[in-house]
Write a protein that holds these residues in place. Structure first.
Motif, PDB file in Angstrom:
ATOM      1  N   CYS A  13      -3.064 -14.225 -12.119  1.00 17.88           N
ATOM      2  CA  CYS A  13      -2.263 -13.744 -11.082  1.00 17.88           C
ATOM      3  C   CYS A  13      -2.033 -12.288 -11.099  1.00 17.88           C
ATOM      4  O   CYS A  13      -1.771 -11.723 -12.203  1.00 17.88           O
ATOM      5  N   ASN A  14      -1.953 -11.692 -10.107  1.00 19.48           N
ATOM      6  CA  ASN A  14      -1.581 -10.191  -9.915  1.00 19.48           C
ATOM      7  C   ASN A  14      -1.152  -9.983  -8.323  1.00 19.48           C
ATOM      8  O   ASN A  14      -1.474 -10.927  -7.583  1.00 19.48           O
ATOM      9  N   PHE A  15      -1.027  -8.636  -8.358  1.00 19.00           N
ATOM     10  CA  PHE A  15      -0.689  -7.920  -6.957  1.00 19.00           C
ATOM     11  C   PHE A  15      -1.925  -7.060  -6.592  1.00 19.00           C
ATOM     12  O   PHE A  15      -2.155  -6.448  -7.609  1.00 19.00           O
ATOM     13  N   PHE A  16      -2.473  -7.076  -5.529  1.00 19.76           N
ATOM     14  CA  PHE A  16      -3.280  -6.208  -5.068  1.00 19.76           C
ATOM     15  C   PHE A  16      -2.892  -5.199  -4.013  1.00 19.76           C
ATOM     16  O   PHE A  16      -2.093  -5.800  -3.258  1.00 19.76           O
ATOM     17  N   ARG A  17      -2.979  -4.006  -4.273  1.00 22.12           N
ATOM     18  CA  ARG A  17      -2.320  -3.005  -3.136  1.00 22.12           C
ATOM     19  C   ARG A  17      -3.509  -2.076  -2.777  1.00 22.12           C
ATOM     20  O   ARG A  17      -4.374  -1.448  -3.760  1.00 22.12           O
ATOM     21  N   VAL A  18      -3.690  -1.824  -1.464  1.00 17.79           N
ATOM     22  CA  VAL A  18      -4.661  -1.129  -1.176  1.00 17.79           C
ATOM     23  C   VAL A  18      -3.791  -0.151  -0.210  1.00 17.79           C
ATOM     24  O   VAL A  18      -3.263  -0.505   0.789  1.00 17.79           O
ATOM     25  N   LEU A  19      -4.021   1.094  -0.367  1.00 20.38           N
ATOM     26  CA  LEU A  19      -3.503   2.254   0.392  1.00 20.38           C
ATOM     27  C   LEU A  19      -4.037   2.679   1.903  1.00 20.38           C
ATOM     28  O   LEU A  19      -5.333   2.156   1.801  1.00 20.38           O
ATOM     29  N   LEU A  23      -4.769 -15.879  -1.705  1.00 13.04           N
ATOM     30  CA  LEU A  23      -4.330 -14.765  -1.345  1.00 13.04           C
ATOM     31  C   LEU A  23      -3.136 -15.057  -0.200  1.00 13.04           C
ATOM     32  O   LEU A  23      -2.964 -15.736   0.592  1.00 13.04           O
ATOM     33  N   ILE A  24      -1.857 -14.189  -0.611  1.00 17.73           N
ATOM     34  CA  ILE A  24      -0.760 -14.478  -0.072  1.00 17.73           C
ATOM     35  C   ILE A  24      -0.083 -13.127   0.318  1.00 17.73           C
ATOM     36  O   ILE A  24       0.158 -12.181  -0.475  1.00 17.73           O
ATOM     37  N   PRO A  25      -0.011 -12.816   1.682  1.00 20.35           N
ATOM     38  CA  PRO A  25       0.310 -11.166   1.914  1.00 20.35           C
ATOM     39  C   PRO A  25       1.947 -11.203   1.585  1.00 20.35           C
ATOM     40  O   PRO A  25       2.561 -12.038   1.409  1.00 20.35           O
ATOM     41  N   VAL A  26       2.281  -9.870   1.016  1.00 19.71           N
ATOM     42  CA  VAL A  26       3.541  -9.681   0.651  1.00 19.71           C
ATOM     43  C   VAL A  26       3.932  -8.639   1.558  1.00 19.71           C
ATOM     44  O   VAL A  26       5.237  -8.772   1.984  1.00 19.71           O
ATOM     45  N   ARG A  38      -1.212  -2.103   2.031  1.00 21.55           N
ATOM     46  CA  ARG A  38      -1.274  -3.438   2.129  1.00 21.55           C
ATOM     47  C   ARG A  38      -1.185  -4.144   0.749  1.00 21.55           C
ATOM     48  O   ARG A  38      -1.790  -3.706  -0.221  1.00 21.55           O
ATOM     49  N   ILE A  39      -0.190  -4.989   0.467  1.00 21.09           N
ATOM     50  CA  ILE A  39      -0.157  -5.705  -0.863  1.00 21.09           C
ATOM     51  C   ILE A  39      -0.044  -7.112  -0.587  1.00 21.09           C
ATOM     52  O   ILE A  39       0.566  -7.731   0.543  1.00 21.09           O
ATOM     53  N   VAL A  40      -0.671  -7.757  -1.491  1.00 22.72           N
ATOM     54  CA  VAL A  40      -1.014  -9.266  -1.367  1.00 22.72           C
ATOM     55  C   VAL A  40      -1.016  -9.794  -2.808  1.00 22.72           C
ATOM     56  O   VAL A  40      -1.274  -9.143  -3.763  1.00 22.72           O
ATOM     57  N   PHE A  41      -0.326 -11.057  -2.834  1.00 19.96           N
ATOM     58  CA  PHE A  41      -0.500 -11.925  -4.044  1.00 19.96           C
ATOM     59  C   PHE A  41      -1.826 -12.249  -4.294  1.00 19.96           C
ATOM     60  O   PHE A  41      -2.437 -12.804  -3.265  1.00 19.96           O
ATOM     61  N   HIS A  42      -2.389 -12.393  -5.404  1.00 21.26           N
ATOM     62  CA  HIS A  42      -3.654 -12.896  -5.689  1.00 21.26           C
ATOM     63  C   HIS A  42      -3.702 -13.850  -6.875  1.00 21.26           C
ATOM     64  O   HIS A  42      -3.052 -13.537  -8.144  1.00 21.26           O
ATOM     65  N   MET A  43      -4.462 -14.955  -6.630  1.00 20.90           N
ATOM     66  CA  MET A  43      -4.378 -16.114  -7.762  1.00 20.90           C
ATOM     67  C   MET A  43      -5.896 -16.198  -7.964  1.00 20.90           C
ATOM     68  O   MET A  43      -6.514 -16.932  -6.949  1.00 20.90           O
TER      69      MET A  43
END
Length: 169
Positions: free
Chosen positions: A85-91, A109-112, A153-158
């Motif tokens: 599990c982590n967070f992905f961040r795309v600028l 994928l869950i949008p934060v 854009r930040i999403v929770f990722h599993m």
């Protein structure tokens, strides 16, 4: 939870998580995804680097997070033994080029934050895309990428390593 299947690329749901839920899990320690994910991602672009794409691993699996994870697993009738599990961040202006995941079979994928970057799957014959605002599951064995968002854009990722997308119920 209502699920909508979109061929063998995505599962869209109506499941949302209050963005405030994620606050205890943010450490602010964003890592360059090129370094962190070189062993997980097979770049299908012939060497194009992921631009403005960052990852923050999650190590604090407390009761609320474990409860959420188990709820998701129960919904899809799975019990993974290998996942991360982590967070992905795309600028803004960044993107994640088309690639295939080496280790994960599928990803939740869950949008934060508000999601303005298109997630797409392109297998050479067909292209399917989505800009999602609720939990979505992706078949990571299909070539996929994220187009540049118009704001961060930040999403929770599993990433689930041991259960193929086709086995989700």
């Amino acid at each position: 939870m209502i699920k909508t299947w979109r061929n063998d690329s995505f599962i869209e749901t109506d499941y949302e998580v209050d963005p405030a839920f994620w606050n205890p899990y943010f450490t602010g320690e964003w890592q360059d995804s090129n370094k962190l994910y070189s062993e997980y991602v097979k770049d299908a672009t012939g060497g194009k680097e992921m631009n403005k794409f960052f990852v923050q691993e999650i190590h604090n699996f407390d009761r609320p997070l474990l409860k959420l994870i188990k709820k998701i697993w129960n919904e899809f009738g799975i019990r993974p033994k290998e996942f991360r599990c982590n967070f992905f961040r795309v600028l803004e202006g960044g993107e994640l080029p088309i690639h295939v995941d080496v280790k994960s079979e599928c990803s939740v994928l869950i949008p934060v934050t508000e999601n303005t970057g298109e997630l797409y799957v392109d297998d050479g014959n067909t292209r399917d895309s989505i800009v999602y605002d609720t939990m979505t599951v992706l078949n990571t064995k299909k070539p996929h990428g994220v187009k540049s968002p118009i704001k961060e854009r930040i999403v929770f990722h599993m990433g689930i390593h041991d259960i193929p997308f086709g086995e989700l119920k």
